[in-house]
Structures are given as structure tokens and as C-alpha cells.
Design a protein around this motif. Structure first.
Motif, PDB file in Angstrom:
ATOM      1  N   ASN A   1     -44.337   4.427  21.413  1.00  0.00           N
ATOM      2  CA  ASN A   1     -45.762   4.347  21.732  1.00  0.00           C
ATOM      3  C   ASN A   1     -46.456   3.253  20.930  1.00  0.00           C
ATOM      4  N   TYR A   2     -46.120   3.167  19.643  1.00  0.00           N
ATOM      5  CA  TYR A   2     -46.739   2.128  18.815  1.00  0.00           C
ATOM      6  C   TYR A   2     -46.313   0.736  19.282  1.00  0.00           C
TER       7      TYR A   2
ATOM      8  N   ILE B   1     -48.279  -0.107  22.391  1.00  0.00           N
ATOM      9  CA  ILE B   1     -49.663  -0.468  22.064  1.00  0.00           C
ATOM     10  C   ILE B   1     -49.715  -1.906  21.549  1.00  0.00           C
TER      11      ILE B   1
ATOM     12  N   VAL C   1     -50.456   5.922  15.477  1.00  0.00           N
ATOM     13  CA  VAL C   1     -50.464   5.806  16.936  1.00  0.00           C
ATOM     14  C   VAL C   1     -51.790   6.304  17.498  1.00  0.00           C
ATOM     15  N   ARG C   2     -52.286   7.427  16.978  1.00  0.00           N
ATOM     16  CA  ARG C   2     -53.555   7.984  17.471  1.00  0.00           C
ATOM     17  C   ARG C   2     -54.706   6.997  17.226  1.00  0.00           C
TER      18      ARG C   2
ATOM     19  N   ASN D   1     -54.406   3.731  19.301  1.00  0.00           N
ATOM     20  CA  ASN D   1     -54.852   3.957  20.670  1.00  0.00           C
ATOM     21  C   ASN D   1     -56.379   3.893  20.755  1.00  0.00           C
ATOM     22  N   ARG D   2     -57.052   4.539  19.830  1.00  0.00           N
ATOM     23  CA  ARG D   2     -58.525   4.519  19.822  1.00  0.00           C
ATOM     24  C   ARG D   2     -59.057   3.113  19.573  1.00  0.00           C
TER      25      ARG D   2
ATOM     26  N   LEU E   1     -58.589   1.122  22.841  1.00  0.00           N
ATOM     27  CA  LEU E   1     -59.562   1.469  23.889  1.00  0.00           C
ATOM     28  C   LEU E   1     -60.956   0.928  23.564  1.00  0.00           C
TER      29      LEU E   1
END
Length: 178
Positions: free
Chosen positions: A39-40, A43, A115-116, A119-120, A123
Motif C-alpha cells: 500500500n505504501y 501511494i 500508510v494511514r 493516504n490522508r 487525498l
């Protein structure tokens, strides 16, 4: 926020995460840590595309103030220029933030938080990039075509961005089976 709501919210996220972990293991054969690493990486790949765009936009905007035409800008056009420049710089900061965050938490076993937050940051950075691009477009189109045509075309461009960057993905997400 009510403390019970926060605990309930966290419990729901843990449940969704565990379901997601089970699905990823069954379908991809990857562990939770492998999924976080993937995921990282995804991103970062996405941000490379956005960073190029925002950096080119900023390069263009930084040169505008030093052109002879800048002196003839109306107060509105100068305000739009400043807004676009600030929005572009803010977008750039957020699109680079995952790398800085990673450096600060390196070897602290905080990949899930990385990762969290990445993502923020992505966005929010994309939202600021959308606003920076449309404000730069507004500036250019009002100089070239005048206020009326420039505003309408920029409104259309903003709707275009909102549709493809937010509404279509959100619609797809809502329609997707769990």
C-alpha cells in the motif's frame, strides 16, 4: 467526540482491517505487513505522478510574477495568482509529506500509521492540487478570454476534476460489492 463513539469507531475499523487482512491473505497470499508495504509503495507511485504536475505548475507560477505582463494584471488576477501559488505550495507540501513522515518514523514499526497518514496527505494534496490547477487556469483564461468566458471555462474544468478525481471513484466504491 464521545469516548464510546471513538472506541466503537476503532473497533469497527479493526474488524474491517481483519476482514481485509483475511481477504488479502486468501487472494494474494500476503501478510498484513506485506499489504502495508504494498500500500505504501502504491501511494508513493501515485504521488510521483501528482508531484510532477504540481512542481511544473509551481515552476510556471513562480515565473509569472517576473514577466512584463504581470504589471497589467487586475487586482482580481493578482489575488487569483497568489491563491494559485499558495495552493500549489500547500499541495506540494502534502504530496511530499509521506516521505518526510517516513523519515521521521523510520525503524519505529509505525508502518500502519505511515500508510494511514500518507493516504490522508495524498487525498488532501490532490484536493489542493485540483484547486491550484483550476485557479491557475482561471488566471490564464481571464487574461486571455476575459472574466466571463474564463470563469465559465474554469468552472467546467473544476467540474471535470471533481467528476474524475472524486465522484467517479466514489460512485465505483459505493457500487462495489464488499
Amino acid at each position: 467526540m464521545h469516548p464510546n463513539h471513538t472506541a466503537q469507531h476503532r473497533a469497527e475499523h479493526r474488524l474491517l482491517d481483519s476482514e481485509h487482512d483475511r481477504w488479502n491473505y486468501a487472494v494474494r497470499g500476503e501478510s498484513r505487513i506485506q499489504r502495508l508495504d504494498r500500500n505504501y509503495g502504491e501511494i508513493l507511485q501515485e504521488l510521483r505522478v501528482a508531484q510532477t504536475g504540481v512542481q511544473l505548475l509551481l515552476a510556471f507560477l513562480l515565473t509569472v510574477a517576473f514577466t512584463p505582463r504581470f504589471a497589467s494584471f487586475s487586482l482580481f488576477q493578482r489575488d487569483v495568482y497568489v491563491a494559485s501559488l499558495v495552493l500549489g505550495a500547500a499541495a506540494n507540501a502534502l504530496l511530499i509529506a509521506p516521505a518526510a513522515f517516513h523519515r521521521m518514523v523510520f525503524r519505529k514499526r509505525l508502518k500502519e500509521q505511515l500508510v494511514r497518514y500518507a493516504n490522508r496527505f495524498a487525498l488532501c494534496g490532490l484536493g489542493l492540487l485540483m484547486l491550484a490547477l483550476t485557479s491557475a487556469l482561471l488566471l490564464i483564461l481571464t487574461v486571455v478570454l476575459g472574466m466571463n468566458a474564463g470563469s465559465w471555462l474554469t468552472g467546467g474544468a473544476l467540474a471535470w476534476f471533481v467528476f474524475f478525481w472524486y465522484l467517479l471513484p466514489l460512485w465505483s466504491r459505493l457500487r462495489a460489492p464488499r
